[in-house]
Motif scaffolding. Structure first.
Motif, PDB file in Angstrom:
ATOM      1  N   HIS A  56       0.812  -1.225   0.000  1.00  0.00           N
ATOM      2  CA  HIS A  56       0.000   0.000   0.000  1.00  0.00           C
ATOM      3  C   HIS A  56       0.840   1.267   0.000  1.00  0.00           C
ATOM      4  CE1 HIS A  56      -3.623  -2.314   0.428  1.00  0.00           C
ATOM      5  NE2 HIS A  56      -3.059  -2.996   1.408  1.00  0.00           N
ATOM      6  N   ARG A  57       2.134   1.141   0.246  1.00  0.00           N
ATOM      7  CA  ARG A  57       3.002   2.320   0.239  1.00  0.00           C
ATOM      8  C   ARG A  57       3.279   2.794  -1.184  1.00  0.00           C
ATOM      9  NH1 ARG A  57       8.001  -0.085   2.887  1.00  0.00           N
ATOM     10  NH2 ARG A  57       7.224  -1.779   1.630  1.00  0.00           N
ATOM     11  N   HIS A  61       0.284   0.046  -7.648  1.00  0.00           N
ATOM     12  CA  HIS A  61      -0.425  -1.221  -7.462  1.00  0.00           C
ATOM     13  C   HIS A  61       0.551  -2.383  -7.353  1.00  0.00           C
ATOM     14  CE1 HIS A  61      -4.089   0.938  -8.328  1.00  0.00           C
ATOM     15  NE2 HIS A  61      -3.535   1.400  -9.417  1.00  0.00           N
ATOM     16  N   ALA A  62       1.489  -2.269  -6.437  1.00  0.00           N
ATOM     17  CA  ALA A  62       2.517  -3.293  -6.262  1.00  0.00           C
ATOM     18  C   ALA A  62       1.996  -4.435  -5.394  1.00  0.00           C
ATOM     19  CB  ALA A  62       3.764  -2.689  -5.629  1.00  0.00           C
ATOM     20  N   ARG A 114       8.473  -9.155  -6.102  1.00  0.00           N
ATOM     21  CA  ARG A 114       7.642  -7.951  -6.079  1.00  0.00           C
ATOM     22  C   ARG A 114       7.221  -7.615  -7.501  1.00  0.00           C
ATOM     23  NH1 ARG A 114       7.865  -2.281  -6.176  1.00  0.00           N
ATOM     24  NH2 ARG A 114       6.728  -1.330  -4.482  1.00  0.00           N
ATOM     25  N   GLY A 115       5.956  -7.340  -7.686  1.00  0.00           N
ATOM     26  CA  GLY A 115       5.428  -6.991  -8.996  1.00  0.00           C
ATOM     27  C   GLY A 115       4.874  -5.581  -9.028  1.00  0.00           C
ATOM     28  N   LYS A 116       4.976  -4.929 -10.212  1.00  0.00           N
ATOM     29  CA  LYS A 116       4.419  -3.589 -10.421  1.00  0.00           C
ATOM     30  C   LYS A 116       3.165  -3.703 -11.275  1.00  0.00           C
ATOM     31  CE  LYS A 116       9.020  -1.555 -10.898  1.00  0.00           C
ATOM     32  NZ  LYS A 116       9.879  -0.843 -11.857  1.00  0.00           N
TER      33      LYS A 116
END
Length: 121
Positions: A56-57, A61-62, A114-116
């Motif tokens: 959420h930081r 929309h990671a 981690r995805g973007k």
């Protein structure tokens, strides 16, 4: 045993062996080609992790998968380019990550991925 019976038996064994070889050869391909019978054909690579959370930081929309992450037809370390999925080990949650600006994510398996630009899949 007559020659004709031996020939028939040899042919039958050859056919059975060829079919078994074909089935064994197909199993890994079908496991990589998709994530399951209900998933789309475009989810050909990704990661399976113990947990999946939204970051959420980040306003992009990671999504972050963590805990014993396993890469399937995807890089185990470093930048990830192109679309990929992150899903939980038991298949309860899944996201599709696609970035239009180069890298779609970063992998550091087995710890995390981690995805973007991710959305629920």
């Amino acid at each position: 045993m007559r020659k004709s019976a031996t020939t028939r038996r040899a042919r039958a064994l050859t056919v059975v062996a060829a079919m078994a070889t074909a089935l064994v050869g197909m199993a890994p391909v079908s496991a990589v080609a998709g994530d399951g019978p209900d998933d789309g054909h475009h989810h050909k690579r990704g990661y399976v992790c113990d947990r999946l959370e939204w970051d959420h930081r980040d306003h992009h929309h990671a999504a972050v998968g963590s805990g014993r992450c396993h890469a399937m037809n995807a890089p185990r370390r470093g930048d990830i380019r192109g679309p990929f999925t992150i899903k939980t080990r038991h298949g309860h949650h899944k996201v599709l990550c696609v970035s239009r600006h180069g890298d779609s994510g970063y992998a550091n398996t087995p710890r995390w991925v981690r995805g973007k630009d991710c959305r629920r899949a």
